[in-house]
Write a protein that holds these residues in place. Structure first.
Motif, PDB file in Angstrom:
ATOM      1  N   ALA A 144       0.841  -1.198   0.000  1.00 55.88           N
ATOM      2  CA  ALA A 144       0.000   0.000   0.000  1.00 55.88           C
ATOM      3  C   ALA A 144       0.877   1.250   0.000  1.00 55.88           C
ATOM      4  CB  ALA A 144      -0.903   0.005   1.218  1.00 55.88           C
ATOM      5  N   ILE A 145       0.505   2.194  -0.828  1.00 56.33           N
ATOM      6  CA  ILE A 145       1.176   3.488  -0.865  1.00 56.33           C
ATOM      7  C   ILE A 145       0.491   4.444   0.103  1.00 56.33           C
ATOM      8  CG2 ILE A 145       1.709   5.487  -2.325  1.00 56.33           C
ATOM      9  CD1 ILE A 145       1.710   3.535  -4.712  1.00 56.33           C
ATOM     10  N   GLU A 146      -0.852   4.314   0.197  1.00 53.62           N
ATOM     11  CA  GLU A 146      -1.642   5.218   1.022  1.00 53.62           C
ATOM     12  C   GLU A 146      -2.921   4.512   1.446  1.00 53.62           C
ATOM     13  OE1 GLU A 146      -2.155   9.462  -0.262  1.00 53.62           O
ATOM     14  OE2 GLU A 146      -4.261   8.832  -0.439  1.00 53.62           O
ATOM     15  N   THR A 147      -3.377   4.803   2.676  1.00 48.89           N
ATOM     16  CA  THR A 147      -4.681   4.332   3.134  1.00 48.89           C
ATOM     17  C   THR A 147      -5.471   5.529   3.636  1.00 48.89           C
ATOM     18  OG1 THR A 147      -3.902   3.879   5.376  1.00 48.89           O
ATOM     19  CG2 THR A 147      -3.829   2.042   3.824  1.00 48.89           C
ATOM     20  N   GLY A 148      -6.779   5.412   3.571  1.00 50.79           N
ATOM     21  CA  GLY A 148      -7.603   6.515   4.030  1.00 50.79           C
ATOM     22  C   GLY A 148      -9.077   6.206   3.877  1.00 50.79           C
ATOM     23  N   VAL A 149      -9.878   7.267   3.946  1.00 49.91           N
ATOM     24  CA  VAL A 149     -11.332   7.155   3.852  1.00 49.91           C
ATOM     25  C   VAL A 149     -11.831   8.241   2.909  1.00 49.91           C
ATOM     26  CG1 VAL A 149     -13.493   7.251   5.157  1.00 49.91           C
ATOM     27  CG2 VAL A 149     -11.461   6.294   6.225  1.00 49.91           C
ATOM     28  N   MET A 150     -12.765   7.865   2.036  1.00 52.85           N
ATOM     29  CA  MET A 150     -13.459   8.839   1.193  1.00 52.85           C
ATOM     30  C   MET A 150     -14.832   9.074   1.811  1.00 52.85           C
ATOM     31  SD  MET A 150     -12.471   7.691  -2.682  1.00 52.85           S
ATOM     32  CE  MET A 150     -12.749   5.932  -2.490  1.00 52.85           C
ATOM     33  N   VAL A 151     -15.174  10.345   2.078  1.00 51.84           N
ATOM     34  CA  VAL A 151     -16.425  10.698   2.757  1.00 51.84           C
ATOM     35  C   VAL A 151     -17.227  11.624   1.847  1.00 51.84           C
ATOM     36  CG1 VAL A 151     -17.442  11.708   4.820  1.00 51.84           C
ATOM     37  CG2 VAL A 151     -15.231  10.556   4.969  1.00 51.84           C
ATOM     38  N   THR A 210     -21.577  13.102   0.895  1.00 51.16           N
ATOM     39  CA  THR A 210     -23.005  13.117   1.215  1.00 51.16           C
ATOM     40  C   THR A 210     -23.777  12.278   0.194  1.00 51.16           C
ATOM     41  OG1 THR A 210     -23.235  15.178  -0.032  1.00 51.16           O
ATOM     42  CG2 THR A 210     -22.963  15.359   2.363  1.00 51.16           C
ATOM     43  N   GLU A 211     -23.106  11.823  -0.847  1.00 55.24           N
ATOM     44  CA  GLU A 211     -23.713  10.924  -1.830  1.00 55.24           C
ATOM     45  C   GLU A 211     -23.503   9.483  -1.393  1.00 55.24           C
ATOM     46  OE1 GLU A 211     -22.834  11.830  -5.915  1.00 55.24           O
ATOM     47  OE2 GLU A 211     -22.523  13.942  -5.418  1.00 55.24           O
ATOM     48  N   LYS A 212     -24.426   8.591  -1.789  1.00 53.93           N
ATOM     49  CA  LYS A 212     -24.405   7.214  -1.295  1.00 53.93           C
ATOM     50  C   LYS A 212     -23.244   6.381  -1.810  1.00 53.93           C
ATOM     51  CE  LYS A 212     -29.209   6.894  -0.076  1.00 53.93           C
ATOM     52  NZ  LYS A 212     -30.388   6.067   0.006  1.00 53.93           N
ATOM     53  N   GLN A 213     -22.609   6.788  -2.886  1.00 56.22           N
ATOM     54  CA  GLN A 213     -21.451   6.076  -3.424  1.00 56.22           C
ATOM     55  C   GLN A 213     -20.255   7.017  -3.482  1.00 56.22           C
ATOM     56  OE1 GLN A 213     -21.106   2.835  -4.081  1.00 56.22           O
ATOM     57  NE2 GLN A 213     -23.192   2.551  -3.353  1.00 56.22           N
ATOM     58  N   PRO A 214     -19.473   7.080  -2.393  1.00 53.35           N
ATOM     59  CA  PRO A 214     -18.320   7.984  -2.397  1.00 53.35           C
ATOM     60  C   PRO A 214     -17.283   7.543  -3.434  1.00 53.35           C
ATOM     61  CG  PRO A 214     -18.585   6.897  -0.251  1.00 53.35           C
ATOM     62  CD  PRO A 214     -19.619   6.348  -1.153  1.00 53.35           C
ATOM     63  N   ASN A 257     -16.482  12.974  -5.792  1.00 50.18           N
ATOM     64  CA  ASN A 257     -17.526  13.595  -4.957  1.00 50.18           C
ATOM     65  C   ASN A 257     -17.210  13.537  -3.466  1.00 50.18           C
ATOM     66  OD1 ASN A 257     -18.074  10.994  -4.077  1.00 50.18           O
ATOM     67  ND2 ASN A 257     -19.984  10.792  -5.197  1.00 50.18           N
ATOM     68  N   SER A 258     -15.983  13.240  -3.101  1.00 50.94           N
ATOM     69  CA  SER A 258     -15.662  12.977  -1.695  1.00 50.94           C
ATOM     70  C   SER A 258     -14.592  13.893  -1.134  1.00 50.94           C
ATOM     71  CB  SER A 258     -15.157  11.536  -1.548  1.00 50.94           C
ATOM     72  OG  SER A 258     -16.124  10.626  -1.970  1.00 50.94           O
ATOM     73  N   THR A 259     -14.632  14.002   0.179  1.00 54.90           N
ATOM     74  CA  THR A 259     -13.527  14.545   0.940  1.00 54.90           C
ATOM     75  C   THR A 259     -12.661  13.357   1.334  1.00 54.90           C
ATOM     76  OG1 THR A 259     -14.886  16.325   1.826  1.00 54.90           O
ATOM     77  CG2 THR A 259     -12.901  15.761   3.065  1.00 54.90           C
ATOM     78  N   VAL A 260     -11.376  13.451   1.106  1.00 54.32           N
ATOM     79  CA  VAL A 260     -10.472  12.339   1.410  1.00 54.32           C
ATOM     80  C   VAL A 260      -9.774  12.614   2.734  1.00 54.32           C
ATOM     81  CG1 VAL A 260      -8.426  11.070   0.650  1.00 54.32           C
ATOM     82  CG2 VAL A 260     -10.142  11.799  -1.017  1.00 54.32           C
ATOM     83  N   THR A 278     -25.965  16.137   9.475  1.00 49.08           N
ATOM     84  CA  THR A 278     -25.839  15.659   8.095  1.00 49.08           C
ATOM     85  C   THR A 278     -25.473  14.176   8.092  1.00 49.08           C
ATOM     86  OG1 THR A 278     -25.037  17.849   7.472  1.00 49.08           O
ATOM     87  CG2 THR A 278     -24.680  16.076   5.886  1.00 49.08           C
ATOM     88  N   THR A 279     -26.062  13.439   7.160  1.00 48.72           N
ATOM     89  CA  THR A 279     -25.706  12.030   6.977  1.00 48.72           C
ATOM     90  C   THR A 279     -24.611  11.946   5.920  1.00 48.72           C
ATOM     91  OG1 THR A 279     -27.908  11.276   7.558  1.00 48.72           O
ATOM     92  CG2 THR A 279     -26.549   9.751   6.291  1.00 48.72           C
ATOM     93  N   TYR A 280     -23.574  11.225   6.255  1.00 45.24           N
ATOM     94  CA  TYR A 280     -22.431  11.039   5.362  1.00 45.24           C
ATOM     95  C   TYR A 280     -22.267   9.563   5.050  1.00 45.24           C
ATOM     96  CZ  TYR A 280     -21.094  15.819   6.456  1.00 45.24           C
ATOM     97  OH  TYR A 280     -21.079  17.179   6.601  1.00 45.24           O
ATOM     98  N   TYR A 281     -21.659   9.293   3.912  1.00 41.15           N
ATOM     99  CA  TYR A 281     -21.348   7.931   3.482  1.00 41.15           C
ATOM    100  C   TYR A 281     -19.842   7.861   3.294  1.00 41.15           C
ATOM    101  CZ  TYR A 281     -26.314   8.007   2.718  1.00 41.15           C
ATOM    102  OH  TYR A 281     -27.657   8.137   2.908  1.00 41.15           O
TER     103      TYR A 281
END
Length: 141
Positions: free
Chosen positions: A62-69, A71-75, A79-82, A98-101
């Motif tokens: 792995a070069i990088e790990t993280g989370v894509m967040v 407000t749309e159901k398929q980040p 369309n995401s904040t990383v 707010t609901t986030y995915y």
């Protein structure tokens, strides 16, 4: 005119022989032996979300790990904040009520591997019921 024809012929020969094909680049790619897997847990405290990403080792690493967040159901990357975690827990602040995915990701030399999508909701702000309404002092909040 003969001079122009020779120059055009040389230019065509240069451009057709100087470009590498995709097959030429095969030797530079990292062979994929095993793809990593990734999962995550999210905990919310009012407007703050803490992400703990776990991944299995893959080859290539792995070069990088993280989370894509999002407000749309398929980040996704568009369309995401990383939130980059790289093996550490990471906390980010989001809008109230707010609901986030979110989905975790692992980036290798060859591809992006993502987890299942999970949702979370931040707490509502106590003054949100008054937003845009006149108060006793006649001010807009």
């Amino acid at each position: 005119m003969k001079k122009f024809s020779i120059i055009a012929l040389l230019a065509c020969a240069f451009f057709t022989t100087s470009c590498e094909t995709d097959a030429t680049l095969d030797g530079t790619r990292v062979p994929e032996v095993t793809a990593p897997t990734v999962s995550f847990e999210v905990s919310v405290n009012k407007y703050d979300a803490t992400f703990n990403v776990t991944s299995t080792a893959g080859n290539p690493e792995a070069i990088e790990t993280g989370v894509m967040v999002s407000t749309e159901k398929q980040p996704n990357g568009d369309n995401s904040t990383v939130v980059v975690t790289n093996g550490q827990a990471a906390t980010a602040t989001f809008n109230p009520g707010t609901t986030y995915y979110a989905c975790a990701y692992v980036l290798t030399a060859n591809k992006l591997v993502t987890s299942e999508v999970k949702s979370f909701t931040t707490a509502s702000h106590p003054l949100s019921a008054y937003a845009g309404k006149k108060t006793m002092t006649a001010l807009n909040l």
